[in-house]
Design a protein around this motif. Structure first.
Motif, PDB file in Angstrom:
ATOM      1  N   ARG A 144      38.891 -46.743  19.543  1.00  0.00           N
ATOM      2  CA  ARG A 144      38.816 -45.699  20.567  1.00  0.00           C
ATOM      3  C   ARG A 144      37.773 -44.654  20.202  1.00  0.00           C
ATOM      4  NH1 ARG A 144      44.231 -42.422  21.092  1.00  0.00           N
ATOM      5  NH2 ARG A 144      43.431 -41.772  19.061  1.00  0.00           N
TER       6      ARG A 144
ATOM      7  N   ILE B  73      34.197 -46.128  20.675  1.00  0.00           N
ATOM      8  CA  ILE B  73      33.799 -46.218  22.083  1.00  0.00           C
ATOM      9  C   ILE B  73      33.438 -44.841  22.616  1.00  0.00           C
ATOM     10  CG2 ILE B  73      34.641 -46.739  24.406  1.00  0.00           C
ATOM     11  CD1 ILE B  73      36.225 -49.048  23.205  1.00  0.00           C
ATOM     12  N   ASN B  74      34.199 -43.821  22.253  1.00  0.00           N
ATOM     13  CA  ASN B  74      33.865 -42.470  22.707  1.00  0.00           C
ATOM     14  C   ASN B  74      32.555 -41.983  22.090  1.00  0.00           C
ATOM     15  OD1 ASN B  74      35.945 -41.980  24.529  1.00  0.00           O
ATOM     16  ND2 ASN B  74      37.376 -41.397  22.915  1.00  0.00           N
TER      17      ASN B  74
ATOM     18  N   CYS C 108      29.852 -43.505  24.189  1.00  0.00           N
ATOM     19  CA  CYS C 108      29.724 -42.826  25.477  1.00  0.00           C
ATOM     20  C   CYS C 108      28.945 -41.526  25.337  1.00  0.00           C
ATOM     21  CB  CYS C 108      31.105 -42.560  26.078  1.00  0.00           C
ATOM     22  SG  CYS C 108      31.975 -44.050  26.618  1.00  0.00           S
TER      23      CYS C 108
ATOM     24  N   ALA D 266      32.024 -41.713  30.831  1.00  0.00           N
ATOM     25  CA  ALA D 266      33.279 -42.411  30.559  1.00  0.00           C
ATOM     26  C   ALA D 266      33.884 -41.888  29.273  1.00  0.00           C
ATOM     27  CB  ALA D 266      33.043 -43.916  30.449  1.00  0.00           C
ATOM     28  N   GLU D 267      35.195 -42.129  29.112  1.00  0.00           N
ATOM     29  CA  GLU D 267      35.873 -41.814  27.865  1.00  0.00           C
ATOM     30  C   GLU D 267      37.073 -42.737  27.710  1.00  0.00           C
ATOM     31  OE1 GLU D 267      37.918 -38.082  27.628  1.00  0.00           O
ATOM     32  OE2 GLU D 267      38.219 -37.974  29.796  1.00  0.00           O
ATOM     33  N   ALA D 268      37.405 -43.035  26.468  1.00  0.00           N
ATOM     34  CA  ALA D 268      38.584 -43.837  26.163  1.00  0.00           C
ATOM     35  C   ALA D 268      39.756 -42.890  25.972  1.00  0.00           C
ATOM     36  CB  ALA D 268      38.356 -44.682  24.916  1.00  0.00           C
TER      37      ALA D 268
ATOM     38  N   LEU E 202      39.348 -47.349  28.908  1.00  0.00           N
ATOM     39  CA  LEU E 202      38.082 -46.690  29.185  1.00  0.00           C
ATOM     40  C   LEU E 202      38.080 -46.311  30.664  1.00  0.00           C
ATOM     41  CD1 LEU E 202      35.324 -45.892  27.965  1.00  0.00           C
ATOM     42  CD2 LEU E 202      34.432 -48.047  28.842  1.00  0.00           C
TER      43      LEU E 202
ATOM     44  N   TYR F 196      31.089 -52.309  34.272  1.00  0.00           N
ATOM     45  CA  TYR F 196      31.550 -52.428  32.884  1.00  0.00           C
ATOM     46  C   TYR F 196      32.251 -53.764  32.662  1.00  0.00           C
ATOM     47  CZ  TYR F 196      34.471 -51.683  28.759  1.00  0.00           C
ATOM     48  OH  TYR F 196      35.094 -51.830  27.549  1.00  0.00           O
TER      49      TYR F 196
ATOM     50  N   GLY G 241      39.878 -51.612  32.414  1.00  0.00           N
ATOM     51  CA  GLY G 241      39.519 -50.730  31.297  1.00  0.00           C
ATOM     52  C   GLY G 241      40.485 -50.762  30.133  1.00  0.00           C
TER      53      GLY G 241
ATOM     54  N   VAL H  33      30.514 -53.785  23.367  1.00  0.00           N
ATOM     55  CA  VAL H  33      30.793 -52.677  24.275  1.00  0.00           C
ATOM     56  C   VAL H  33      29.578 -51.746  24.347  1.00  0.00           C
ATOM     57  CG1 VAL H  33      32.197 -50.591  24.622  1.00  0.00           C
ATOM     58  CG2 VAL H  33      33.299 -52.765  24.035  1.00  0.00           C
TER      59      VAL H  33
ATOM     60  N   LEU I 238      27.692 -50.790  27.785  1.00  0.00           N
ATOM     61  CA  LEU I 238      27.569 -49.401  28.221  1.00  0.00           C
ATOM     62  C   LEU I 238      26.111 -48.961  28.303  1.00  0.00           C
ATOM     63  CD1 LEU I 238      30.487 -47.693  26.265  1.00  0.00           C
ATOM     64  CD2 LEU I 238      30.421 -48.301  28.687  1.00  0.00           C
TER      65      LEU I 238
END
Length: 678
Positions: A574, A577-578, A581, A588-590, A599, A616, A630, A650, A654
């Motif tokens: 998490r 992924i953030n 972003c 976007a944000e997880a 997400l 996505y 997501g 990912v 993105l």
């Protein structure tokens, strides 16, 4: 005092004489009082158009009222003057026939459109009017060739070269749609996502089934104006070519053809589209699984983050579970009396779950939740239930969602009411309203589904759970924890174990059989003794193979750091992924707890959010990963190597998504059906 600020408008600069034209105007309520827009409201607020100083048309807002700071759009159907040349058009805010833009300081929009000459252009010396319906195909996006019978995405960019505004949201039931026919048969269609004025361009994505016969096929693009005309009558059509490869129909195509015709209810992450424009394929059917990977029918490997909808917490085909199932194969599956394995699993559940004094088995989470609500109503003699999260598909829960989407009849008096997670004040308001008839409060105690658009809610909050437990019991109702997802996935094995907040009943499933169909309702023994009044008797509740799988899975949860691994892995993924972003500037944000996070995308409107999520999904599928839109559910089988590969793919997805988003070209990149964000 009323005040308006104009946000956006679509007003053609060139209009045809006496030909109705649709204008669209979006305004912001910049005053300090609400605009009342109801049809029965005597002080109704709306937009009006004046032509050369005379009232000409009105446009009403769809909203019941528009609060200060809120924006809304209205459509105005205007019939322009008959004589060519320019005219003065004013559009302004009106309340009960008082022109506020004149009398109260709200400036109107002022235009000077031109009425086209009746002899707009000459063709071979003959005078020709602008046709009402006409379009040009600006761009076509499709694979250079497709396999016979496969579904593929076909992108179309159309320009409105006629005189009529195309409306995909006409409340008079005259929608404009784009259609596609191959070899004379209509195979696809799409209602336009919005209005397209003359000269405007619309981007569409159609899902098309390729013909079974190889060779070049002519496809015809057309428009349908519902209730008025169809292409081939008044609306011209445009032809494009589709090239079907000369190859034997693959097994995937054959099986997916059966699915489309006879069994189309399964999850299709690509919307059924099998081929990408760049030659890569999307997964349609799976052949096998192992650990955190699955392989499709064409032997392509994918990292799985659905994990059997959360069932395969230990990983697909976890060896000790497989061994237990094999050992039970010779015992028989469904027996007239309980097998000893059922009693062993019963004891194991009572040892590890704080509220478990007695157990009743079922086959899915809906069984357990439904039995819990029936027992609560039997025990209290009351009917109302408060819910937070998702609690299955059976009638007691589905009826609150309405008849249209469920087929479950609605009641004059609702028996199920929702409350938001981790919001004490909101919960207090709901329980005060319904406490006199309250049978139960049922909630997912951590990360409940459906809290924020497509994303889950927050992690468990001890103070909130204690407050809910106290208020529920003071109301004389039962507290039910739906731990279908959190069970064995949460630190300590359950939220009740981790927090010390012990419910009266609790529902477990998903990971209980690590992929085998099994669920359990556990709780106070005096409550479960009322089973004879709850009309509960599933045929397969004592099925031996699933119970054997549960015995092996429970042993693994006792002896291995499953929940700890899932939390650490989920937190790391998490955070990565953030980081991606933020680094890419991706909107976007997880969000959500590490055992089930999602997400989520932030767009200007729901359609843009849907396009972002769709793109996505498309890109991660092509890269080799399957989430549930997501959502991602890490398992014990996801390791450091898989984590690194997940971050890599990912990031690539993105990166491409953000590039298209910043260019304003999401439509051009999407080639699978749009995922609707609720």
């Amino acid at each position: 005092m009323l005040s308006a600020q104009y946000v956006h408008h679509v007003v053609p600069a060139l209009m045809s004489p006496q030909l109705p034209t649709r204008l669209r105007v979006k305004v912001l309520n910049s005053g300090d009082e609400a605009w009342l827009c109801s049809e029965v409201e005597p002080h109704r607020v709306y937009l009006a158009a004046w032509v050369n100083g005379l009232p000409a048309a009105a446009g009403y807002f769809a909203n019941a009222d528009i609060a200060p700071g809120q924006s809304a759009e209205a459509s105005i159907d205007l019939t322009p003057p008959n004589e060519p040349g320019s005219f003065i058009l004013k559009i302004g805010l009106v309340q009960q026939d008082i022109a506020y833009f004149e009398d109260h300081g709200v400036d109107p929009l002022v235009f000077e459109p031109r009425i086209a000459s009746k002899r707009l252009f000459e063709r071979n010396g003959a005078a020709t009017m602008v046709p009402r319906y006409r379009f040009d195909v600006v761009d076509v996006r499709l694979p250079p060739s497709v396999a016979p019978g496969i579904l593929f995405g076909l992108g179309l960019k159309l320009r409105n070269t006629g005189a009529m505004t195309w409306d995909g949201a006409d409340h008079r039931n005259r929608l404009v749609s784009a259609t596609l026919s191959i070899d004379g048969l209509q195979v696809a269609g799409s209602v336009l996502p919005g209005s397209v004025p003359p000269g405007g361009i619309i981007d569409l994505q159609l899902t098309v089934s390729a013909p079974d016969r190889p060779g070049r096929h002519q496809a015809v693009v057309g428009l349908v104006h519902e209730g008025v005309t169809a292409f081939g009558v008044q609306v011209p059509a445009a032809a494009i070519e589709i090239n079907v490869r000369s190859e034997a129909r693959s097994e995937t195509s054959r099986l997916h053809g059966i699915a489309r015709r006879r069994n189309s209810w399964s999850f299709q992450p690509s919307g059924g589209v099998g081929e990408s424009r760049d030659g890569r394929h999307y997964p349609l059917l799976l052949e096998r699984s192992e650990g955190c990977h699955v392989w499709d029918t064409e032997s392509r490997c994918y990292i799985d983050y659905t994990m059997g909808w959360g069932c395969a917490l230990l990983g697909h085909r976890f060896p000790p579970v497989q061994d237990a199932i094999r050992a039970a194969l010779d015992l028989g599956s469904t027996l007239p009396l309980p097998h000893r394995i059922e009693m062993e699993v019963t004891e194991a559940l009572c040892e590890c779950i704080p509220c478990a004094e007695a157990v009743a088995f079922g086959k899915n989470g809906s069984d357990a939740c439904t039995l819990a609500i029936r027992l609560a109503r039997v025990a209290t003699g009351r009917q109302t239930v408060l819910v937070c999260g998702y609690h299955g598909w059976q009638d007691w829960y589905a009826e609150a969602l309405g008849f249209t989407g469920t087929g479950v009849p609605e009641r004059d008096r609702l028996l199920v009411h929702r409350f938001p997670f981790n919001d004490r004040n909101a919960f207090d308001r709901v329980i005060e309203e319904h406490g006199a008839d309250l049978a139960a409060v049922i909630l997912e105690p951590a990360g409940p589904a459906g809290e924020r658009g497509m994303g889950p809610g927050e992690d468990a909050d001890l103070d909130f759970l204690r407050h809910v437990a106290d208020r529920t019991r003071r109301a004389g109702a039962l507290l039910v924890f739906d731990e279908i997802i959190t069970g064995f996935r949460y630190p300590g094995g359950s939220v009740q174990q981790a927090t010390g907040v012990v419910p009266d009943l609790a529902c477990f499933g998903k990971a209980l059989g690590n992929g085998m169909p099994l669920s359990a309702l556990v709780g106070r023994s005096e409550l479960l003794r009322e089973m004879r009044h709850a009309f509960y008797g599933p045929t397969y509740k004592g099925e031996v193979l699933s119970l054997a799988a549960a015995g092996a899975a429970l042993h693994a949860y006792r002896t291995r750091p499953v929940a700890e691994h899932v939390r650490q892995y989920g937190e790391t993924l998490r955070a990565e992924i953030n980081r991606l972003c933020r680094q890419l500037g991706c909107p976007a944000e997880a969000i959500g707890p590490p055992f089930r996070f999602a997400l989520v995308f932030h767009g200007e409107d729901r359609r843009q959010t849907s396009m972002l999520l769709t793109l996505y999904m498309q890109e991660v599928l092509r890269e080799g990963m399957i989430p549930y839109y997501g959502y991602m559910l890490p398992s014990y089988a996801h390791d450091e190597r898989v984590l690194a590969r997940t971050v890599e793919l990912v990031g690539a997805a993105l990166d491409r998504l953000t590039w298209h988003w910043k260019r304003g070209a999401l439509d051009e990149a999407i080639e699978i059906p749009l995922v609707e964000v609720k």
